[in-house]
Design an enzyme around this catalytic site. Sequence first.
Site, PDB file in Angstrom:
ATOM      1  CG  ASP A  81     -24.141 104.921  57.303  1.00  0.00           C
ATOM      2  OD1 ASP A  81     -23.651 105.020  56.651  1.00  0.00           O
ATOM      3  OD2 ASP A  81     -23.604 104.209  58.294  1.00  0.00           O
ATOM      4  CD  GLU A 141     -19.343 101.154  55.930  1.00  0.00           C
ATOM      5  OE1 GLU A 141     -18.020 100.326  55.899  1.00  0.00           O
ATOM      6  OE2 GLU A 141     -19.184 102.529  56.566  1.00  0.00           O
TER       7      GLU A 141
END
Length: 383
Positions: A81, A141
Amino acid sequence: MNALEITQKLISYPTITPKECGIFEYIKSLFPSFEVLECEKNGVKNLFLYRVFNPPKEHAEKKHAKEKVKPLHFCFAGHIDVVPAGNHWQSDPFKPTIKEGFLYGRGAQDMKGGVGAFLSASLKCNPKTPFMLSILLTSDEEGPGVFGTNLMLEKLKEKDLLPNMVIVAEPTCEKILGDSIKIGRRGSINGKLVLKGVQGHVAYPKKCQNPIDTLASILPLISGINLDDGDEYFDPSKLVITNLHAGLGANNVTPGSVEIVFNARHSLKTTKESLKEYLEKVLKDLSYTLELEPSSSPFITASHSKLISVLKENILKTCHTTPLLNTKGGTSDARFFSAYGIEVVEFGVINDRIHAIDERVSLKELELLEKVFLGVLEGLSKK
């Protein structure tokens, strides 16, 4: 495929937290011989790929117990991400662009470049001895991280698949590739202190008790104060005030209370309990409320560990530099591995443009990082 080719493909997926956008299907297609474990919760997707090379045979004395000797289990970990790209890029942030020796795109440094390098190295892994290699990736994250790496590790523990050693490919380097390895991270404690007073009219100060006056007297003892003296790898723990609020907005009314919001980034020498004890001494005889909430725990991997030794050896061999071992920076998913007693370090590309407009990584870095990671795999599988 090499690190550049894989990183280009990874950047083309607009995986803004927690979107996965099908990137895991692409990654799985690269590793048809690996076992696959996936878990998804609250829109967060996690992927774990693993393979046991040259499975060891059972020891004769353990045959009756049917217990297999476990090979060393090494894991590359990271996140796919990215943060939103924003405006004013020179090129489309999700169309990887090569220009003057750099690859541009959102996530080039944080951290699709690192992921591309370890995926490429993993494809080339061909140990001659028993060795287990795994890859753990999450789509969350950069966000809350509640259902990301932490959740996947819970699943791995249930299945007895926790690794022995991990490299998280976060962008750790400052000026040149190889100048820094994160061998731990500081902990983080969020706090809120409310000093109580007596609200009143400013024209009648004897009838008021202004908590701002109280705060002024103790501020030197809490704002920016070092809570310990640190050590070789940790900077001194520090309390930092992040917000102050008092009053009703009227210029003729003294506040009834003042709220101080703060954060303490701390080493192993400072704990929630020691911080509370210190503040209670400072606030003795005052009227107040105090809330302390740890958001992450400090950790460190021993500098003499096998993982760090092999990584340093390959950085020196490939990058011709000796890395500085440190714990600087914010929190990362490495803390989740440490909580299970796993040797974990962070190493990746230069971090000068993370989260920035025109994020980029040099092509040479990707080439060298892949070589370092492949060298680590070869070194660990021989030992």
